[in-house]
Design a protein around this motif. Sequence first.
Motif, PDB file in Angstrom:
ATOM      1  N   ALA A   1       0.860  -1.185   0.000  1.00  0.00           N
ATOM      2  CA  ALA A   1       0.000   0.000   0.000  1.00  0.00           C
ATOM      3  C   ALA A   1       0.896   1.234   0.000  1.00  0.00           C
ATOM      4  CB  ALA A   1      -0.918   0.005   1.212  1.00  0.00           C
ATOM      5  N   VAL A   2       0.560   2.193  -0.846  1.00  0.00           N
ATOM      6  CA  VAL A   2       1.307   3.455  -0.922  1.00  0.00           C
ATOM      7  C   VAL A   2       0.356   4.550  -0.456  1.00  0.00           C
ATOM      8  CG1 VAL A   2       2.690   4.974  -2.363  1.00  0.00           C
ATOM      9  CG2 VAL A   2       2.590   2.535  -2.877  1.00  0.00           C
ATOM     10  N   ILE A   3       0.672   5.152   0.690  1.00  0.00           N
ATOM     11  CA  ILE A   3      -0.243   6.075   1.363  1.00  0.00           C
ATOM     12  C   ILE A   3       0.372   7.467   1.388  1.00  0.00           C
ATOM     13  CG2 ILE A   3      -1.423   6.565   3.543  1.00  0.00           C
ATOM     14  CD1 ILE A   3      -1.266   3.517   4.092  1.00  0.00           C
ATOM     15  N   ASP A   4      -0.421   8.447   0.987  1.00  0.00           N
ATOM     16  CA  ASP A   4       0.037   9.839   0.936  1.00  0.00           C
ATOM     17  C   ASP A   4      -1.072  10.729   1.490  1.00  0.00           C
ATOM     18  OD1 ASP A   4       0.972  12.383   0.254  1.00  0.00           O
ATOM     19  OD2 ASP A   4       1.976  11.639  -1.541  1.00  0.00           O
ATOM     20  N   ILE A   5      -0.878  11.232   2.718  1.00  0.00           N
ATOM     21  CA  ILE A   5      -1.847  12.121   3.362  1.00  0.00           C
ATOM     22  C   ILE A   5      -1.164  13.476   3.530  1.00  0.00           C
ATOM     23  CG2 ILE A   5      -3.409  12.395   5.314  1.00  0.00           C
ATOM     24  CD1 ILE A   5      -3.059   9.436   5.914  1.00  0.00           C
ATOM     25  N   PRO A   6      -1.358  14.414   2.595  1.00  0.00           N
ATOM     26  CA  PRO A   6      -0.570  15.656   2.609  1.00  0.00           C
ATOM     27  C   PRO A   6      -0.978  16.675   3.656  1.00  0.00           C
ATOM     28  CG  PRO A   6      -2.063  15.635   0.741  1.00  0.00           C
ATOM     29  CD  PRO A   6      -2.201  14.297   1.402  1.00  0.00           C
ATOM     30  N   THR A   7      -2.217  16.617   4.160  1.00  0.00           N
ATOM     31  CA  THR A   7      -2.664  17.611   5.144  1.00  0.00           C
ATOM     32  C   THR A   7      -3.393  16.916   6.286  1.00  0.00           C
ATOM     33  OG1 THR A   7      -4.752  17.976   3.961  1.00  0.00           O
ATOM     34  CG2 THR A   7      -2.891  19.407   3.392  1.00  0.00           C
ATOM     35  N   GLU A   8      -3.432  17.584   7.427  1.00  0.00           N
ATOM     36  CA  GLU A   8      -4.036  16.991   8.619  1.00  0.00           C
ATOM     37  C   GLU A   8      -5.531  16.788   8.463  1.00  0.00           C
ATOM     38  OE1 GLU A   8      -4.147  17.807  13.473  1.00  0.00           O
ATOM     39  OE2 GLU A   8      -3.277  19.289  12.087  1.00  0.00           O
ATOM     40  N   ASP A   9      -6.199  17.667   7.706  1.00  0.00           N
ATOM     41  CA  ASP A   9      -7.651  17.556   7.595  1.00  0.00           C
ATOM     42  C   ASP A   9      -8.092  16.433   6.659  1.00  0.00           C
ATOM     43  OD1 ASP A   9      -6.793  18.710   5.292  1.00  0.00           O
ATOM     44  OD2 ASP A   9      -7.996  20.538   5.457  1.00  0.00           O
ATOM     45  N   MET A  10      -7.139  15.647   6.122  1.00  0.00           N
ATOM     46  CA  MET A  10      -7.492  14.480   5.312  1.00  0.00           C
ATOM     47  C   MET A  10      -7.413  13.173   6.104  1.00  0.00           C
ATOM     48  SD  MET A  10      -5.763  15.168   1.582  1.00  0.00           S
ATOM     49  CE  MET A  10      -6.161  16.618   0.608  1.00  0.00           C
ATOM     50  N   VAL A  11      -6.972  13.241   7.371  1.00  0.00           N
ATOM     51  CA  VAL A  11      -6.791  12.020   8.156  1.00  0.00           C
ATOM     52  C   VAL A  11      -8.114  11.297   8.362  1.00  0.00           C
ATOM     53  CG1 VAL A  11      -6.101  11.127  10.407  1.00  0.00           C
ATOM     54  CG2 VAL A  11      -4.717  12.873   9.287  1.00  0.00           C
ATOM     55  N   ASP A  12      -9.163  12.011   8.712  1.00  0.00           N
ATOM     56  CA  ASP A  12     -10.465  11.379   8.947  1.00  0.00           C
ATOM     57  C   ASP A  12     -10.978  10.699   7.689  1.00  0.00           C
ATOM     58  OD1 ASP A  12     -10.502  12.147  11.594  1.00  0.00           O
ATOM     59  OD2 ASP A  12     -11.549  14.040  11.189  1.00  0.00           O
ATOM     60  N   SER A  13     -10.805  11.362   6.553  1.00  0.00           N
ATOM     61  CA  SER A  13     -11.239  10.758   5.288  1.00  0.00           C
ATOM     62  C   SER A  13     -10.469   9.467   5.016  1.00  0.00           C
ATOM     63  CB  SER A  13     -11.044  11.756   4.146  1.00  0.00           C
ATOM     64  OG  SER A  13     -11.367  11.164   2.900  1.00  0.00           O
ATOM     65  N   PHE A  14      -9.178   9.461   5.343  1.00  0.00           N
ATOM     66  CA  PHE A  14      -8.370   8.257   5.144  1.00  0.00           C
ATOM     67  C   PHE A  14      -8.843   7.129   6.051  1.00  0.00           C
ATOM     68  CE2 PHE A  14      -4.825   5.750   6.805  1.00  0.00           C
ATOM     69  CZ  PHE A  14      -4.364   5.143   5.634  1.00  0.00           C
ATOM     70  N   LEU A  15      -9.065   7.425   7.323  1.00  0.00           N
ATOM     71  CA  LEU A  15      -9.470   6.386   8.267  1.00  0.00           C
ATOM     72  C   LEU A  15     -10.861   5.841   7.963  1.00  0.00           C
ATOM     73  CD1 LEU A  15      -8.182   8.013  11.575  1.00  0.00           C
ATOM     74  CD2 LEU A  15      -7.120   6.148  10.279  1.00  0.00           C
ATOM     75  N   ALA A  16     -11.689   6.640   7.276  1.00  0.00           N
ATOM     76  CA  ALA A  16     -13.052   6.209   6.963  1.00  0.00           C
ATOM     77  C   ALA A  16     -13.120   5.298   5.749  1.00  0.00           C
ATOM     78  CB  ALA A  16     -13.940   7.434   6.743  1.00  0.00           C
ATOM     79  N   ARG A  17     -11.994   5.068   5.081  1.00  0.00           N
ATOM     80  CA  ARG A  17     -12.022   4.205   3.908  1.00  0.00           C
ATOM     81  C   ARG A  17     -12.431   2.789   4.301  1.00  0.00           C
ATOM     82  NH1 ARG A  17     -12.266   6.407  -0.912  1.00  0.00           N
ATOM     83  NH2 ARG A  17     -11.976   4.240  -1.547  1.00  0.00           N
ATOM     84  N   PRO A  18     -13.353   2.169   3.557  1.00  0.00           N
ATOM     85  CA  PRO A  18     -13.817   0.819   3.926  1.00  0.00           C
ATOM     86  C   PRO A  18     -12.789  -0.278   3.635  1.00  0.00           C
ATOM     87  CG  PRO A  18     -14.853   1.524   1.885  1.00  0.00           C
ATOM     88  CD  PRO A  18     -14.074   2.706   2.384  1.00  0.00           C
ATOM     89  N   GLU A  19     -11.756   0.035   2.840  1.00  0.00           N
ATOM     90  CA  GLU A  19     -10.784  -1.010   2.494  1.00  0.00           C
ATOM     91  C   GLU A  19     -10.060  -1.555   3.716  1.00  0.00           C
ATOM     92  OE1 GLU A  19     -11.465   1.450  -1.088  1.00  0.00           O
ATOM     93  OE2 GLU A  19     -11.027   1.886   1.016  1.00  0.00           O
ATOM     94  N   TRP A  20      -9.864  -0.709   4.736  1.00  0.00           N
ATOM     95  CA  TRP A  20      -9.074  -1.140   5.886  1.00  0.00           C
ATOM     96  C   TRP A  20      -9.787  -2.211   6.702  1.00  0.00           C
ATOM     97  CZ3 TRP A  20      -5.263   0.593   3.680  1.00  0.00           C
ATOM     98  CH2 TRP A  20      -5.163   1.912   3.222  1.00  0.00           C
TER      99      TRP A  20
END
Length: 1057
Positions: free
Chosen positions: A459-478
């Motif tokens: 998995a290649v993960i790129d979260i450039p800003t802090e306000d994208m963390v929630d969107s990342f954690l909400a992904r159903p793939e995990w």
Amino acid sequence: MNRLRQPSRLKIAPFLKKPSKLSSAQLAPRTTKARFPPIIGIITRHHIPKRLLLDGLSIWFPYTGRSPKGRTLRAVLNIPRQPTPALRPAITSKVYSDSTKPMTSWAQVVTTPTADTPGACVLLHFDQRRYLFGRVAEGTQRAMVQRKIAVAKLHNIFVTGTIDWSTTGGLPGLMLTLADVVAGMKAARAEDVAAREAKGLKTKDRDIDDDLHIYGGKNLLHSLATTRRFIFRKGIPLSLNEIRTDSPCQRNDRAHPDFEDDLVRVWHLPISSNPSASRPGSRKRKHGDLEDAEDADTPITEDSELSDAEAQHIRQAAVAGMFSSTWSLDTLHEMNLRDVDPTAKIFFRADSGMIEEYKGPLPGSGKELPDIRVLIRSPWPAAKIETLPDTKPSNESLCYIVKCHPRRGKFKADTAAKLSVPKTEFKSLIAGESVTLENGTVVTPEMVMEATVEGRGVAVIDIPTEDMVDSFLARPEWSDSTLMSGVDIMYWLSSEKFSAYRDERIVEFMKKYPSVQHVLLGHDVCPNSLALQDPADKTIKMNYIDPKRFPLLKFDNRPCDPASVGEVGASGARVNLHPKQGPSSEFLVPLLDPIGIIKGMVDDHRAVVEMANEAQKKVEDPAFLAEVQESQKDIPDLDTEIIPLGTGSALPSKYRNVSATLIRVPGHGSYLFDCGENTLGQLRRFYGWEGTDEVLKDLRAIYISHLHADHHFGTASLMSRWNEVTTDTYLGVIAAEAFHRWLREYDGVEPLGLDRVVRIVPYPTGGGFAKAEQTATVSLHYPGTLDENQKKLAGAQLPEVEICWVDHCLFATAISMTLPHSGLKIAYSGDCRPSKGFAAMARGAHLLLHECTFEDGLRGDAMAKKHSTISEALAVGRDMGARRILLTHFSQRYPKLPAPIETDEAESSETSTAKKIEFKQDTSVLYAFDHMHVKLGEFKQAEQFIPAIKKLLEDEEKLKDGEKEGDEEELDEEVLAERERKKAEKQKKLAEKQKKKMEHSISRAAQRKEKKKWTPAKEPKVVKDAGAGEKPEEVKTSEVKGTESVEKNEPEDVVMR
């Protein structure tokens, strides 16, 4: 068939016999799994669904026609490829057998965040193909050259993060290189075919895999479409896939990937800082319909309202015209003189029938025009799009999960034999089909195959800003255990502003996957080590010779502050995926050891050290210093600093970056002449991060000599950083109007501070077409937001400039810049043939920066490519009366040092190809090196070290090539003996390796020969087993002829003599 004829789109191929029905392989192109119904008869574009026209496919259709020899014909409609707005459809998931699986596959870190390589990226390697994931930042291509990573098999690039220059700055240059590699392969293939046909030999019709597919988030198309005025390659089908909708994964369809080929499956994971934000609605139309843009004769202009889909279509058309066009420079088309663009070159057909250049009155000149038809070259299709639709910075980022296909287990031939399966049926079982024996027994693949091996992935993960963390954690793939099964590594990429792996929410997430290897690739954890080791090695050695002109670069090999979870990634770090899984440390790039390099310098180059010591004594001699001071007392601002940041041409190489030169006048600002790729990184390597910010705060003007990509692809990142670190200063950008249009279009992707930029634009004097040797009219355009006082303040910071057109490419210029406070005059040639107009305009220059791409022996190449040789550049300096000359922009065929300089003050060399140039006054000439630092008043001192530097580079070339120097006594005998010993050891090991291979081959051949003499064992009887169904009866080895008698039963292995 006449309705099917279109230039370069119709091909007729003869076949020996008429096919009764087209097979699926004939109906589907090689690069897609789509199927098409057979269409018989006359074919036009209207027979093809619009979806297929957008996909850009080559489709074969049969028709009832005969060639003169009676052969059946088929027509092919070659539809131009255009990028599609979404990823290619995934094909059906397969389990690949041993016969088709890749031999080896691994994931390897190509770059970590450093000054040389601002972004991190990972290469997924298969023998057949390569895949690149991550931030394709400036410097990526140069790092791949340093690492000897070939790009020939790179056909899929997956860009992570938010689309801006920090994630795509290296993409245009990499695309150009890939296009040139493909063109070279095709040319070599054509030459090979021609040579074989000339000898009467047969040739195999092998296609070259030339497709390039790039995937990324919002603004990917816009970013690359903005470069349409200065990027153009033909013959490489390019597919740009901008992911603007979520994947099937978020629609609870995670079993199907977003991308799939015969090697990998990829799921894209878009995240957003505002997931509920609506998509853009309608926009103001700035272009007409581009349905057939390539056939349009007039530029597209502003029109009415434009939807988001229409805007994307315009961008797609622009990019398609950059790489997939059939445009040719030699093609002329006819039109009325009154309708011609006056800046175009115009031809007409004379009474003799010959085509001649038109030199009469032009449209817009106010003179009466003759009523005639003329011929002009059509601009390439992308250039017809004057302006792109507006865009805004993206608030979306992309991550990816990539997995190899599952591999079918090994076939157990011995088990199949015991089940009495004929060898002719082995292939069916391997293919997954059941086999029924003569006795009615059904043998299924599961009975003779080992368990399926799950495909490994990353998995290649790129979260450039802090306000994208929630969107990342909400992904159903995990939460999908099936999808996450087999994911062995998570690469965590970060931006300069935010490191997700330090956020407590992400730390908790990482702890949920303890079996996964978490690799951190961020600026705050990866040390700022020297990623480009070969040029750094050269700089360290030259620093030992002349420390004042070659200061040590800013780097740090010490580990940074570690994160609480995960391990820090390193360049070259490899994790094997198949056949053996696990990390491999043997490919790690070792950190550069400056102390070891200096010790080697002293041991290996004693003659060079002695020459450097003599030069140092000379420059410290009071008599010499007094002479120098007297000779240059009429030169102002002697403390002016010249720092070449890129001295190569065309593309970045191992030792030279592309064009950029910084000039700093203490107390009066800094000035940048050209700004090639990763100029910002070169500054950071020289000054450090904080020092670079101070330089940017002091920057007064940037001059771009012409629109070739190697002269300005570093401007976006540099201006973006300038905009961040300054608030109330102004910047002059001196460039052609086309370059300013590019800045305005790209400013929508990320802000460049254009509201504080003064546009300084050259125009042809008197209108008309820009002609070499003529002086341009310079016009200043202030931002509309400035009042009169602000304009006066901005203008006071700018130098006085004179610009003339030179012979190189459209709108290529040279400049003479004069600083009003002292009269210091700086001349810069850009790329050009020798120009008398430039010499006259800049007469009396105190400093001349002139290109010398070729040595004098290649004057023909210089004329053909419109560059200058060394002697031609020096002659311009002589005619100009320049006091100090710095030669730069060397062909990449000269990786370290071109031919020696020959002036009236230099001793002639027997090996020199440069002509001796006699100067009428005191003049000093130097070669430019990347990260050199020379003051205007120290050219004389720097000249004293030229012989030592030249000797060093020549010795290194000879040692590298394994040649002995003519004067062996100048090299240490022990060093030469040690090198010879290591060389002998290497050859001995190679010989032993070859011997072992030969012995192994002989042994295998003997075994195969012996095997033919063996008598097979009895076929085992099938007996019933109450618990496990049918199973073969065990055979004692004593019952098998040709075996030794053993006591125990051997149901699987048979002991042979």
